[in-house]
Design a protein around this motif. Structure first.
Motif, short mmCIF file in Angstrom:
data_model
loop_
_atom_site.label_atom_id
_atom_site.label_comp_id
_atom_site.label_asym_id
_atom_site.label_seq_id
_atom_site.Cartn_x
_atom_site.Cartn_y
_atom_site.Cartn_z
N SER A 176 13.66 8.41 3.94
CA SER A 176 13.65 9.65 4.73
C SER A 176 14.99 9.86 5.42
CB SER A 176 12.51 9.61 5.75
OG SER A 176 12.65 8.51 6.62
N ARG B 90 9.48 -6.32 0.71
CA ARG B 90 9.96 -7.15 1.82
C ARG B 90 9.73 -8.64 1.54
NH1 ARG B 90 13.22 -8.89 5.83
NH2 ARG B 90 12.07 -9.92 7.48
N TYR C 19 7.44 4.98 9.95
CA TYR C 19 7.38 4.27 8.67
C TYR C 19 6.02 4.49 7.99
CZ TYR C 19 7.25 0.29 5.41
OH TYR C 19 7.13 -0.50 4.27
N ARG D 163 -4.61 -5.62 -2.90
CA ARG D 163 -3.44 -6.20 -2.22
C ARG D 163 -3.05 -7.55 -2.82
NH1 ARG D 163 -4.90 -6.33 3.69
NH2 ARG D 163 -6.93 -6.85 2.82
N LEU E 202 7.53 -6.88 8.02
CA LEU E 202 8.13 -5.57 7.77
C LEU E 202 9.36 -5.43 8.63
CD1 LEU E 202 6.72 -3.47 5.92
CD2 LEU E 202 6.25 -2.18 7.98
N TYR F 254 1.84 4.51 -0.08
CA TYR F 254 2.12 3.22 -0.71
C TYR F 254 1.48 2.05 0.03
CZ TYR F 254 5.65 5.95 -3.15
OH TYR F 254 6.29 6.89 -3.90
N LEU F 255 0.82 2.34 1.16
CA LEU F 255 0.26 1.27 1.98
C LEU F 255 -1.26 1.23 1.81
CD1 LEU F 255 2.31 1.99 5.25
CD2 LEU F 255 2.81 0.28 3.49
N ARG F 256 -1.87 0.07 2.08
CA ARG F 256 -3.32 -0.06 2.05
C ARG F 256 -3.80 -0.26 3.48
NH1 ARG F 256 -4.95 1.00 -2.95
NH2 ARG F 256 -3.36 0.36 -4.46
N PHE F 257 -4.75 0.53 3.91
CA PHE F 257 -5.26 0.47 5.28
C PHE F 257 -6.64 -0.17 5.30
CE2 PHE F 257 -2.25 3.94 4.98
CZ PHE F 257 -1.44 3.72 6.07
N PRO F 258 -7.04 -0.85 6.40
CA PRO F 258 -6.23 -1.16 7.56
C PRO F 258 -5.04 -2.05 7.20
CG PRO F 258 -8.31 -2.38 7.62
CD PRO F 258 -8.41 -1.41 6.50
N PHE F 259 -3.91 -1.72 7.81
CA PHE F 259 -2.64 -2.38 7.49
C PHE F 259 -2.22 -3.23 8.69
CE2 PHE F 259 2.19 -1.61 7.18
CZ PHE F 259 2.38 -2.72 6.38
N HIS G 11 -10.78 -3.98 -1.98
CA HIS G 11 -9.71 -3.89 -0.97
C HIS G 11 -8.83 -5.15 -1.01
CE1 HIS G 11 -7.62 -2.79 2.66
NE2 HIS G 11 -8.02 -3.88 3.28
N GLU H 98 14.36 1.17 3.34
CA GLU H 98 13.28 0.37 3.92
C GLU H 98 12.39 -0.14 2.80
OE1 GLU H 98 12.56 2.07 8.36
OE2 GLU H 98 11.73 3.30 6.76
N TRP H 99 11.95 -1.38 2.90
CA TRP H 99 11.12 -1.96 1.86
C TRP H 99 9.65 -1.78 2.18
CZ3 TRP H 99 14.57 -2.16 -1.50
CH2 TRP H 99 15.81 -2.77 -1.31
N LEU H 100 8.86 -1.67 1.10
CA LEU H 100 7.41 -1.78 1.23
C LEU H 100 7.06 -3.25 1.46
CD1 LEU H 100 6.32 0.62 -1.66
CD2 LEU H 100 6.17 1.02 0.82
N ASP I 212 5.95 7.94 6.59
CA ASP I 212 6.83 8.01 5.41
C ASP I 212 6.19 7.37 4.18
OD1 ASP I 212 8.84 9.26 6.76
OD2 ASP I 212 10.29 7.63 6.65
N ASN I 213 5.49 6.26 4.39
CA ASN I 213 5.04 5.43 3.26
C ASN I 213 3.53 5.37 3.10
OD1 ASN I 213 7.72 4.19 2.37
ND2 ASN I 213 7.71 3.73 4.56
N ARG J 21 9.90 6.30 -4.59
CA ARG J 21 10.06 6.64 -3.19
C ARG J 21 11.50 7.04 -2.89
NH1 ARG J 21 9.59 2.81 0.84
NH2 ARG J 21 10.53 1.41 -0.67
N LEU K 83 -12.72 -5.76 8.61
CA LEU K 83 -12.98 -5.12 9.90
C LEU K 83 -14.32 -4.39 9.90
CD1 LEU K 83 -9.49 -3.73 10.99
CD2 LEU K 83 -10.82 -5.49 12.14
#
Lengths: 456, 456
Positions: free
Chosen positions: A6, A18, B92, A400, B40, B99-104, A396, A12-14, B95-96, A3, A385
């Motif tokens: 920007s 974090r 954020y 994580r 975060l 690298y994120l898993r949704f729902p976040f 899922h 900034e940490w993921l 940008d990321n 990464r 959800l």
């Protein structure tokens, strides 16, 4: 991490990164509080006047101004973001002296900003963790000892690998230079401070050209700076260097004595972590006694990860002065490196221990009832959800790093699956207990560096 | 507190006040993490372009610029401090996203800055605590339910007294206005949003002059806004108001259904805390469904202490959109009020449990040995820096609220004194245990407001 941020210089940490940072900050806080240090935060904004009091650093400052309403801005004092936590703390102590009890121990963990070119791993925004002890009028020298021990204890608790706190005392250096007949101590220290960067040959030249030293004075000043010992062995070496020098040795002896006391207590309480290093000068000119720097073994290129020292007048208010001693960790640079070499990592990206799967859309309230029972027992729980296919729900959670998935069937019977082993067993939300080590994300230390002090 | 801050609009806490704030922040964190929200932080700095994307707020922004090196500054993007945590979080996420898993689910507790006139208790720097759930492309409506329950649970845990979360749904309001024949929903909501400030008479006028309503339309729009009920009683009242209206009621019914689901789950999980309040509009125009505000009972003049809502497009990246729902607590204003009315206070100003007195200057290392034994057992301990008269040492501990003073005599025998009772007993540092409630500073809630929901 491939990464890129920007905005250059602003990291900034993921979420999983974090967690590593948070673990370090929590550990520091716990150690500091265990030693009686109170938490404090100062405002991010200072007047430019306050920030410039301590020296020539204006090019690093970020000024702030209200974007509109120019007239009002002109009436405001010129404001800027703080670039460290020492200057704001000094101002805070003066502002609130009537409400504080001295000696005052505080820790402060906050972001600071520097308008530097974001090169060579320099950050424009980063987190510092500071501890200081400040007195009213006087502060016993042993505060210097206490602070070194507290910080070394904290650094050990971080499990970041072996480190060496390199300690000197400016009274020792300055007292020795005076005995040598070198009166411009600042010029001598400026030259000595460059020892690691430019080497002994160039330092010798600079001592002669900049500090007025003759060949023998330069040789001895350099010889003093080359003393590096464990414990108090430095004492004999330094005294030997000064043995044939006449003059008032009071300051020199006071420095020797103070440094000895620090080293003795460090050896006793955090063995192997301290080194008497008589080259340490620290650029900032307000230090007056003990000075500290810290290298992380195997990461010497990071520079000092934790620095500070004693200042006879951290702040003053009329004729009242507040002497202090402080140490500061550059947290962001440290976290960045530990993540980059994978020396520390989190075993999941969320605090969740149990992911409650949904068998159908209507079962969400029931799943929340179960989750509430778990949460009331201190078990972090998250409910899906949507009632996607169970395999998808499990994936899922797995992605994580959530260790457990919970299923409740239409009859109200519960089962819990350990995603890691695949084992699935009947469970009662009122009594089921995950292993203690699963209750919070684990921070795994598995880098190359040993946590034990290395023999050197 | 008679203290005034040295920079208007920038508040700083004393150590005992900071302990109250820290307690609130720790409690929020604990509740958020128990519900699976990840910590975060975003950088404090955004480009001005990012900050202005969501609307006309530029006069509140603090721009930042490097004080020197003007040429370089001109090359930099125009930068400013964030004024909330929603806009930075949206940036954020974009940008990321990879690298994120949704729902976040994330929580974010940070300072924000606004260049406002510091009047009427407005701060230029203050702490916000946000929770958001964000989806990739879609986010099930029940995220709105979950978030309200999480935040109400957190507010209950804070022990700040009774509060009421006032909830509406923009689909409900907008659907009703459409049924009424009022197509400029934004203008209607702008007028309704002023109900508490300017009263029903003036709102009626504004509906007619600004939103094109006739007398009957204005009457009904106002009547909808005056519906405030516990549970789902609002349903019958709202439907009665729309009973004789023809047209497409799909949006209205969707809003009714969503608000019902939120209210049902709130009544079930945090009874007494929610109110369906059909006047709630929220100024920010990006909310598209559920909207929340929260009043602290007895402190209605504070305005909303916790607000937020659902946005169908929190952020977007090309054709990819990220819907979200978020709630934000204004921590600084809340802490300031609770301190001012002494509803919350800390019983000491330091984390220290045991203050180790010195019988003479030489006994400091021995006292540190004892302190280390206590600390290793999780008991915060501080050693006196000087061997002043014992009475003075005890007073120094007492004034900071430290509960115990420890004495070790020359023979190595220990005694510990409870300063509050005066009782002094022999003690062994390896086994002596203070009461659990003394292990950390206690935050005492003793204001006039009851923590139980009031009947109203």
């Amino acid at each position: 991490m491939a990464r890129t941020s920007s905005l250059s210089g602003f990291t900034e940490w993921l979420p999983e990164e974090r967690l590593v940072e948070l673990h370090l900050l929590d550990t520091l806080r716990e150690v500091f509080e265990r030693h009686g240090f109170a938490s404090l935060e100062s405002r991010a904004v200072e007047t430019v006047e306050t920030l410039l009091q301590k020296g020539e650093i204006d090019k690093e400052i970020y000024a702030i101004s209200r974007m509109q309403d120019d007239q009002a801005s002109a009436r405001d004092a010129r404001l800027a973001l703080h670039f460290d936590l020492t200057v704001p703390f000094a101002r805070y102590v003066v502002d609130n002296a009537g409400y504080l009890r001295f000696p005052f121990r505080r820790y402060q963990i906050q972001k600071v900003w520097r308008g530097e070119r974001p090169q060579d791993g320099r950050y424009r925004e980063f987190t510092q963790a500071d501890v200081d002890i400040v007195g009213d009028g006087a502060l016993p020298f042993r505060a210097d000892v206490e602070l070194a021990v507290v910080m070394a204890t904290a650094l050990e608790a971080l499990r970041i690998g072996d480190f060496r706190m390199r300690i000197n005392n400016r009274k020792l250096s300055e007292g020795f230079y005076r005995l040598l007949g070198l009166d411009d101590s600042a010029a001598v220290m400026r030259a000595i401070d460059k020892l690691e960067k430019i080497g002994p040959q160039k330092v010798t030249e600079e001592l002669q050209t900049q500090a007025g030293a003759d060949v023998e004075q330069a040789r001895r000043a350099l010889a003093l700076a080359e003393i590096r010992t464990a414990g108090t062995e430095f004492l004999h070496q330094a005294r030997a260097l000064a043995a044939d020098l006449d003059g008032n040795s009071a300051l020199f002896e006071e420095g020797l004595s103070e440094l000895s006391e620090v080293m003795e207590q460090m050896e006793r309480r955090v063995p192997g972590r301290a080194q008497a290093d008589l080259s340490i000068a620290r650029g900032l000119d307000y230090y007056t006694g003990t000075v500290y720097e810290t290298v992380l073994i195997g990461h010497e290129d990071l520079g000092s990860i934790c620095s500070g020292g004693r200042y006879e007048s951290l702040a003053s208010k009329g004729s009242r002065t507040f002497p202090g001693v402080g140490l500061s960790i550059g947290v962001t640079r440290l976290v960045s490196r530990l993540l980059a070499v994978q020396q520390l990592r989190a075993d999941r990206s969320v605090p969740t221990v149990v992911y409650l799967a949904l068998r159908d859309e209507e079962s969400w309230p029931q799943a929340q009832d179960v989750a509430e029972i778990l949460r009331a027992r201190g078990i972090s729980a998250e409910v899906a959800l949507t009632a996607e296919k169970l395999g998808k729900q499990i994936r899922h959670a797995d992605r994580r790093g959530i260790p457990f998935v919970w299923f409740t069937d239409a009859s109200g019977a519960h089962e819990v699956k350990d995603i890691r082993s695949g084992e699935q067993v009947p469970a009662d939300p009122h009594t089921w207990q995950p292993p203690t080590e699963d209750l919070a994300p684990a921070i795994i230390a598995d880098g190359p560096a040993s946590a034990e002090p290395s023999a050197d």
